[in-house]
Design an enzyme around this catalytic site. Structure first.
Site, PDB file in Angstrom:
ATOM      1  N   LYS A  81      41.856  28.708  33.388  1.00 28.12           N
ATOM      2  CA  LYS A  81      40.877  28.171  34.924  1.00 28.12           C
ATOM      3  C   LYS A  81      39.806  27.579  33.940  1.00 28.12           C
ATOM      4  O   LYS A  81      39.280  28.115  32.742  1.00 28.12           O
ATOM      5  CB  LYS A  81      40.483  29.578  36.119  1.00 28.12           C
ATOM      6  CG  LYS A  81      39.777  28.743  37.388  1.00 28.12           C
ATOM      7  CD  LYS A  81      38.874  30.505  38.099  1.00 28.12           C
ATOM      8  CE  LYS A  81      38.388  29.849  38.964  1.00 28.12           C
ATOM      9  NZ  LYS A  81      37.680  31.114  40.074  1.00 28.12           N
ATOM     10  N   SER A 156      38.753  31.074  44.721  1.00 26.45           N
ATOM     11  CA  SER A 156      38.736  29.543  43.990  1.00 26.45           C
ATOM     12  C   SER A 156      39.511  29.420  42.785  1.00 26.45           C
ATOM     13  O   SER A 156      39.689  28.237  42.516  1.00 26.45           O
ATOM     14  CB  SER A 156      37.060  29.329  43.560  1.00 26.45           C
ATOM     15  OG  SER A 156      36.705  30.390  42.342  1.00 26.45           O
ATOM     16  N   SER A 180      37.832  35.388  44.674  1.00 19.55           N
ATOM     17  CA  SER A 180      38.835  34.594  44.027  1.00 19.55           C
ATOM     18  C   SER A 180      39.647  34.799  43.071  1.00 19.55           C
ATOM     19  O   SER A 180      40.872  33.468  42.400  1.00 19.55           O
ATOM     20  CB  SER A 180      37.913  33.873  42.725  1.00 19.55           C
ATOM     21  OG  SER A 180      36.809  32.701  43.897  1.00 19.55           O
TER      22      SER A 180
END
Lengths: 497, 480
Positions: A81, A156, A180
């Site tokens: 990420k 996210s 997330s």
């Protein structure tokens, strides 16, 4: 070279293939790089792809293997990420503010996964600074859900979820502040776990809300999540909130041979609040079917109460923005990152830099956070929210006196269409209702695929356990996955073989 | 009209003498090239995290114990949020609601006697970097070497009633932090910085509005600044005006304070507990260990000097001005014996202090060791040296420098400073002088004291100053 079907291959399968010399790590990396290149125009799951770095790491892994080294992650391609610092490879947080930021160091978990011999393919898109539930706030454009390109992948960690679901990487990392990891895992039909707060070092992970942020793996199975978490977890003296616990093998409970009733003795707690009016019917149906399956495997159910969980959304949306408003102060244009081209004085430089560098959702949360910490409001908002946070944590403790795991839907809905909620922040915030509790209490929680809605979008169930129960949660999910094939389904059109 | 009362409280930032910073591993050494002692944490790169420096915490505990304060077993690091280019994170990590040290006091001695100044608290925090506004052609340079340096902010109650008291307190605090080894006290380098909160009121009235004076980087400036501020406030009120709460800056060039910012301009710092740092937990065993390792404190040591060495209170206080000075005294006294303690004290407070001041060096760097001073005292005591000769030997030892292993007897011999104490030799000198000066002898016998002294002078002259004066006195009296 006999490559397996990468649209569905798991880390465990690829590791076995590498060990059996069915293919090299370099061949594997090349194949994933090709899949990324093919999918990027439609899915946009990656912010940065690093073919050269990936090839170099893959060659190094092949050399290491030739020299007799082994390991579950040796030569396995992964994606990070884009809020984990990677030395020499830009880390943007999907923000204009850091669009060209190249860190001089690796995050702790990046180092850990590199040391395990994994191969970094690139950095996945996210909501800007991890603020959002749809990955629509990325400065680098929206990410699409592989199951239905006009639906959001969740957020996210939407880029990681989409990339795993589409077979662009066998696994990826995520971060979870209010859901997330779990929410995009649910929306994209993959498995993801947020460990107990303090299990994975936050060093080198850009802070959104420090007291809630945790890194965790996202993969195609609980078994793969266990392999990754084993490498990622562990004490780090550079993070004062990292827990000084001995290293754990999170796969240890998975090794016992399958039996007819592998979940014998497991008490599943069912809070009313997870099955109320706000939950979409197809989601309820999938969860109930999963419960039947879990009980068939030997588990029993017990009703539990989480009376304060209803306050979790307002509590979270006071505390997380409060911490974020302070954490994001360092992005001021002085030392690195975006700086406005024209300004009159210092104050003007700050204002223009931050006005230009941050997107609307980030600004909204900075404003909320600044407000709740302001003189005269602190007690009414921040302090009160801390007290409610304690009550919510106490609720979970009480519930875990009666059960081993709490089960419910990860999200009340399946993935919404792009743009459907982005104009209504409150509605989007409310969808975090089931995931936020684990962050407020610091508990481990995971999302496991458990069915599909009639529109073809995946449904995820959430398993939450007491502190440090990761191995058990992963085992429960693994036994469920041994008996079901929801996690093995792949989105149409992603099999480019 | 009733008398004016002055009310002063001090806030002192003492830089803690750790090798590394409050929340990072970077060095705290002073004077390095800009930004060479700032690591990723000090630069506030994305993703970095603070970890509290155990050495800094330990120094805070040591301070708390030294002033009889409560050490909070749980204290909280908080973020003080504001934007400034030399504050890399956009917040300073400090302690707000729950500091590590609470309460305590410091007893000071002023011209009016002893007084106890109560401490409110002492808390740990990190320093900011420096903004350099010169030499950059209108731009501002940022040096983050100082960013993250550990500080102990020590806050008093408004217990001081004059500039003199404030200065005496500040000096006592300065001596204490150096004594217990938590701060080097270097004021030029900013290791010890004071802000003064000053207000005035008429006797019996409630507290007046206070002004905070910043930038008091010497004791002399502190005294001048407070005195100026007190006069300014009294004049303002007597002219019918009102003191406005504000922060004022002392300008040493003109000896005045001027307004820096008013209360209305004050930031809302939005303090909240730093979520990156768990509560600071200090166990009883840690406190007990620090207590065990605590050096004897100056007040206790001065009392012991008075009792054990029969020293006057003034000497005891002067000898305990710093731990190094006190240790020097005890080392020398242990060699020459308790009975000669006062003589050691006299040498240290006289010759040695004067030389240290003249050469502007610390006792740690004195070229004469306590062993050498003890030998010197011994030679004066046993009559080998006159006081004057002793001073000459002192000067010779000082000149030969710290590294010389000069044997004192060799110096005495080399310079022929040995006193003549030989009875027969002295008697011959006395007889010669008496024989050469019959007129003066007659005067002495007639009862003229001055004539006696003149004879002593003649004998000393004849011996080139080496005759032992007390023996000469005795001999003369016997012969006359």
């Amino acid at each position: 070279m006999i490559l397996p079907d990468l649209s569905r291959a798991t880390v465990a399968e690829l590791s076995a293939g590498l060990t059996a010399r069915q293919f090299s790590s370099l061949e594997l990396a090349e194949a994933y790089l090709a899949r990324i290149a093919a999918a990027q125009p439609t899915l946009n799951a990656f912010v940065t792809v690093d073919p050269d770095g990936a090839r170099a790491a893959a060659k190094a892994a092949d050399t290491a293997r030739a020299e007799g080294k082994s390991g579950a992650l040796l030569g396995i391609p992964l994606a990070q990420k884009d809020l984990f610092m990677t030395e020499g490879l830009r880390t943007t947080c999907s923000s204009k503010m850091l669009a060209n930021f190249v860190a001089p160091y690796d995050a702790h978990i990046v180092t850990a996964l590199k040391q395990a011999g994994s191969v970094l393919l690139g950095k996945t898109a996210m909501d800007e600074f991890a603020m959002g539930s749809s990955t629509e706030t990325s400065f680098f454009g929206v990410v699409r859900n592989p199951w239905q390109p006009d639906a959001v992948p969740g957020g996210s960690s939407g880029g990681s979820a989409a990339a795993v679901a589409a077979g662009l990487t066998p696994a990826a990392t995520g971060s979870d502040t209010g859901g997330s990891i779990r929410q995009p895992a649910s929306f994209c039909g993959i498995t993801g776990i947020k460990p107990t707060y303090g299990i994975c070092s936050r060093y080198g992970m850009v802070a959104f809300a420090s007291s809630l942020d945790q890194a965790g793996p996202m993969a195609r199975s609980a078994e793969d999540c266990a392999l990754l978490l084993t490498a990622m977890a562990g004490h780090d003296g550079r993070d004062a909130t990292s827990l000084p616990r001995p290293k754990e093998d999170y796969s240890r409970e998975l090794a016992t041979p399958p039996s007819a009733k592998p979940l014998e003795g497991v008490r599943i707690g069912l809070p009313d609040v997870f099955f109320g009016d706000g939950v979409d019917a197809p989601v309820v149906a999938a969860i109930e079917a999963a419960l039947v399956e879990l009980c068939a495997l030997g588990a029993t159910t017990v009703p539990v109460a989480l009376p304060n969980l209803g306050y979790s959304v307002p509590t979270y949306y006071v505390l997380a923005p409060a911490e974020a408003s302070s954490n994001l102060s360092r992005f001021d244009g002085v030392r690195y990152g975006h700086r406005a081209a024209q300004y009159n004085d210092l104050s003007d430089m700050y204002q223009k830099t931050r006005a230009e560098g941050f997107g609307d959702e980030v600004k909204r949360r900075i404003l909320v956070g600044t407000y709740v910490l302001s003189h005269g409001y602190y007690d009414a908002y921040y302090l009160k929210a801390q007290k409610v946070r304690r009550l919510i944590a106490d609720d979970f403790q009480a519930a875990f006196a009666q059960c081993d795991v709490i089960l419910g839907p990860t999200v009340p809905t399946v993935a919404p269409l792009l743009g459907a909620q982005s104009q209504d922040p409150i509605k989007m915030y409310l969808n975090d209702i089931f995931t936020i509790g684990a962050n407020l209490a610091g508990l481990p929680a995971m999302s496991v695929p458990c069915g599909f809605a009639p529109n073809g979008l995946p449904v995820g169930m959430q398993l939450q356990g007491p502190y440090f129960s990761e191995a058990r949660l992963l085992n429960i999910a693994h036994r469920f996955q041994q008996a079901t094939d929801w996690h093995k389904r792949t989105p149409k059109g992603m099999n480019h073989e | 009209m009733s008398k004016w009362e002055i009310v002063i409280g001090l806030e002192t930032h003492a830089q803690l003498s750790t090798k590394s910073k409050m929340f990072s591993g970077a060095s705290t050494a002073f004077g390095a090239a800009p930004n060479t002692q700032a690591c990723a944490v000090d630069l506030a790169l994305p993703g970095v995290l603070p970890v509290a420096n155990v050495g800094a915490v330990e120094r805070a505990i040591r301070f708390g114990l030294a002033v009889g304060a409560t050490i909070n077993t749980t204290s909280i690091f908080a973020r003080k949020n504001y934007f400034y280019p030399d504050l890399p994170k956009g917040y300073q990590i400090s302690q707000y609601e729950v500091p590590v040290v609470q309460g305590g006091s410091l007893t000071i001695t002023t011209s009016a006697g002893q007084k106890t100044v109560r401490l409110t608290r002492a808390h740990l925090e990190e320093d900011a970097g420096k903004s350099l506004h010169e030499d950059f052609h209108g731009m501002t340079g940022i040096d983050l070497n100082r960013a993250g340096t550990p500080l102990l902010e020590i806050v008093t109650e408004p217990d001081m009633a004059s500039a003199e008291e404030a200065v005496v307190y500040a000096k006592a605090l300065h001596a204490l932090v150096r004594w217990i080894g938590i701060c080097d006290g270097n004021m030029q380098e900013g290791s010890f910085r004071c802000d003064a909160n000053v207000s005035v009121r008429r006797s019996g009235e409630p507290l007046g509005t206070r002004c905070e004076i910043k930038n008091l980087n010497s004791f002399r400036f502190m005294e001048k600044a407070i005195e100026f501020e007190v006069h300014r406030q009294i004049e303002l009120i007597e002219d019918g005006g009102k003191v406005v709460q504000e922060t004022r800056l002392f300008d040493p060039d003109i000896g005045e304070t001027r307004s820096m910012r008013s209360k209305e301009d004050a930031h809302d710092y939005r303090y909240f507990p730093d979520p990156d740092l768990p509560p600071l937990m200090i166990g009883d065993d840690w406190i007990a260990r620090v207590q065990r390792e605590m050096p004897e404190l100056p007040a206790a040591m001065a009392a012991r000097f008075i009792a054990d060495y029969v020293l006057p209170a003034y000497d005891a206080e002067q000898l305990t001005a710093s731990l190094a000075f006190a240790r020097y005294f005890e080392t020398a006294t242990n060699i020459v014996g308790k009975a000669n303690a006062k003589i050691v004290a006299n040498w240290m407070l006289g010759e040695l202090s004067a030389a240290l001041n003249r050469h502007e060096i610390d006792i740690e760097n004195a070229p004469i060791s306590p062993q050498q001073l003890a030998a010197l005292v011994t030679r004066v005591q046993d009559g080998t040296l006159s006081n004057k000769g002793g001073k000459e030997v002192f000067e010779a030892l000082w000149q030969s420098g710290k590294d010389s292993k000069n044997d004192i007897d060799a110096v005495i011999a080399e310079r022929s400073l040995q006193q003549i104490s030989d009875e027969a030799a002295l008697e011959k000198m006395v007889d010669d002088v008496l024989a050469q000066n019959p007129a003066i002898v007659a005067e002495v016998r007639a009862g003229k004291e001055k004539a006696f002294n003149s004879l002593v002078g003649q004998i000393m002259k004849a011996s080139r100053g080496k005759a032992n004066p007390s023996q000469v006195n005795v001999l003369l009296k016997k012969k006359l």
